[in-house]
Motif scaffolding. Sequence first.
Motif, short mmCIF file in Angstrom:
data_model
loop_
_atom_site.label_atom_id
_atom_site.label_comp_id
_atom_site.label_asym_id
_atom_site.label_seq_id
_atom_site.Cartn_x
_atom_site.Cartn_y
_atom_site.Cartn_z
N ASN A 64 0.83 -1.21 0.00
CA ASN A 64 0.00 0.00 0.00
C ASN A 64 0.86 1.26 0.00
O ASN A 64 1.02 1.91 1.03
CB ASN A 64 -0.92 0.00 1.23
CG ASN A 64 -1.92 -1.11 1.20
OD1 ASN A 64 -2.49 -1.42 0.15
ND2 ASN A 64 -2.16 -1.71 2.34
N ASN A 93 -7.55 -0.95 6.34
CA ASN A 93 -6.64 0.00 5.68
C ASN A 93 -6.79 1.41 6.25
O ASN A 93 -6.23 2.36 5.72
CB ASN A 93 -6.87 0.00 4.16
CG ASN A 93 -8.22 0.58 3.79
OD1 ASN A 93 -9.19 0.36 4.49
ND2 ASN A 93 -8.27 1.31 2.70
N PHE A 112 -3.54 2.76 0.66
CA PHE A 112 -4.15 2.24 -0.56
C PHE A 112 -3.12 1.65 -1.50
O PHE A 112 -1.97 2.09 -1.53
CB PHE A 112 -4.94 3.35 -1.25
CG PHE A 112 -5.96 3.97 -0.34
CD1 PHE A 112 -7.21 3.40 -0.20
CD2 PHE A 112 -5.65 5.09 0.40
CE1 PHE A 112 -8.14 3.94 0.67
CE2 PHE A 112 -6.57 5.65 1.28
CZ PHE A 112 -7.82 5.08 1.41
N ARG A 113 -3.57 0.65 -2.26
CA ARG A 113 -2.69 -0.04 -3.21
C ARG A 113 -2.27 0.92 -4.31
O ARG A 113 -1.12 0.94 -4.75
CB ARG A 113 -3.44 -1.23 -3.81
CG ARG A 113 -2.57 -2.25 -4.45
CD ARG A 113 -3.36 -3.48 -4.87
NE ARG A 113 -4.68 -3.14 -5.38
CZ ARG A 113 -5.83 -3.49 -4.81
NH1 ARG A 113 -5.83 -4.19 -3.70
NH2 ARG A 113 -6.97 -3.15 -5.36
N ASP A 116 -6.37 4.18 -7.93
CA ASP A 116 -7.69 3.63 -8.24
C ASP A 116 -8.40 3.18 -6.96
O ASP A 116 -9.59 3.44 -6.78
CB ASP A 116 -7.56 2.44 -9.21
CG ASP A 116 -7.53 2.91 -10.65
OD1 ASP A 116 -7.95 4.07 -10.90
OD2 ASP A 116 -7.07 2.14 -11.51
N GLU A 117 -7.65 2.51 -6.11
CA GLU A 117 -8.27 2.04 -4.88
C GLU A 117 -8.71 3.22 -4.02
O GLU A 117 -9.78 3.18 -3.40
CB GLU A 117 -7.30 1.14 -4.10
CG GLU A 117 -8.02 0.30 -3.07
CD GLU A 117 -7.07 -0.56 -2.25
OE1 GLU A 117 -7.10 -1.78 -2.44
OE2 GLU A 117 -6.31 0.00 -1.44
N GLU A 120 -11.92 4.56 -5.46
CA GLU A 120 -13.05 3.69 -5.08
C GLU A 120 -13.47 3.95 -3.63
O GLU A 120 -14.66 4.00 -3.31
CB GLU A 120 -12.67 2.21 -5.26
CG GLU A 120 -12.67 1.74 -6.69
CD GLU A 120 -13.98 2.05 -7.39
OE1 GLU A 120 -15.06 1.73 -6.83
OE2 GLU A 120 -13.93 2.66 -8.49
N PHE A 121 -12.46 4.10 -2.80
CA PHE A 121 -12.73 4.34 -1.38
C PHE A 121 -13.53 5.62 -1.20
O PHE A 121 -14.52 5.67 -0.46
CB PHE A 121 -11.41 4.41 -0.62
CG PHE A 121 -11.55 4.52 0.87
CD1 PHE A 121 -11.83 3.39 1.64
CD2 PHE A 121 -11.41 5.74 1.51
CE1 PHE A 121 -11.96 3.49 3.01
CE2 PHE A 121 -11.54 5.84 2.89
CZ PHE A 121 -11.82 4.72 3.64
#
Lengths: 171, 171
Positions: A64, A93, A112-113, A116-117, A120-121
């Motif tokens: 992450n 996370n 976050f990875r 994009d993640e 989304e979050f």
Amino acid sequence: MPGIDERDREILRILRSNGRITLTELGKKVNLSPASVKSRLEKLERLGAVKGYSAVIDPAFLGNPVTALIFIRLKDVDPYTRSMLRELASLDNVEFLYLKTGDHNVLLKGEFRDMDELREFLKSLKKTFGVNALSIEANLVVEELKNCWLADTHYDSDCGREKDYGKRQRS
Amino acid sequence: MPGIDERDREILRILRSNGRITLTELGKKVNLSPASVKSRLEKLERLGAVKGYSAVIDPAFLGNPVTALIFIRLKDVDPYTRSMLRELASLDNVEFLYLKTGDHNVLLKGEFRDMDELREFLKSLKKTFGVNALSIEANLVVEELKNCWLADTHYDSDCGREKDYGKRQRS
DNA sequence: GCTGAAATTCTGGAGTG
DNA sequence: CACTCCAGAATTTCAGC
């Protein structure tokens, strides 16, 4: 604070900067036998002075590399909203989640990875709070100059090119 | 991340939620002997995946019931400013200090004995950064719903009247 | 809060695949 | 090279004072 003396506070301070110190070492530092330190520590945990113990981990090693600070302005923090916040806090996370004064009343730090993640979050946050969220803003953490009461063993998000003055001591 | 497998990541995750777990227990959880866990952990510390270990302490028990988030907008972060920031980070009432994107580029969390001490701190910040600080704002932390990756053992700044659902587990 | 002894854990080296 | 096993050292834990 009733029932807490300077010895106890010293124990708390030491433990905060070295969470894995042995009871024996701790005892030497505060002039107490290991058994006494243990019983004091048990008291401090029982009273809630010690919430727990944690290792400070570089999130990049957990896959992450993106750390974000997310500010939310909630219209009101009713019981229903609180249950949402509790759920948010339980996500693995999410590092911290505070209610605070000021323009935005919620601050959250998450890992976050990738972007994009994070996107989304944020989207899921919007959906979760709906019209109750008057504003949601995200900032990226560029560099952590200090984190969690540890001494200067700092690092950069782009992989520590910093001088290593001072190894952590455990003795 | 090269040289880091899922076993290592599992070790990091466990250690993050229980920093004082024993190598033997940790070994059981990841199906490894204590000695192997130890050598992996040494590798992880050497690589900088583990920054250190810390106990999560309720600041009220250390005589600092006031927690503040302080936002600073610096005109530029030159080497001189960075040395100031490093000094700031070394203060023992500063929990974290981040450089970040967004309107304010510095975020700091600090503990204070009372409002007067916070006021003094803000004043000294103004003096330290001078005209380089375009803005300094402080918010108070009203409630910490989560802090530092520990499970739901949450607390309030005004002395935990929260239900105690779930004791911390250490085994 | 201390002591002392038993239980547990840690640690480094030798040995294995 | 990563792992296990093993024995000595250190730590933890609990009883009794």
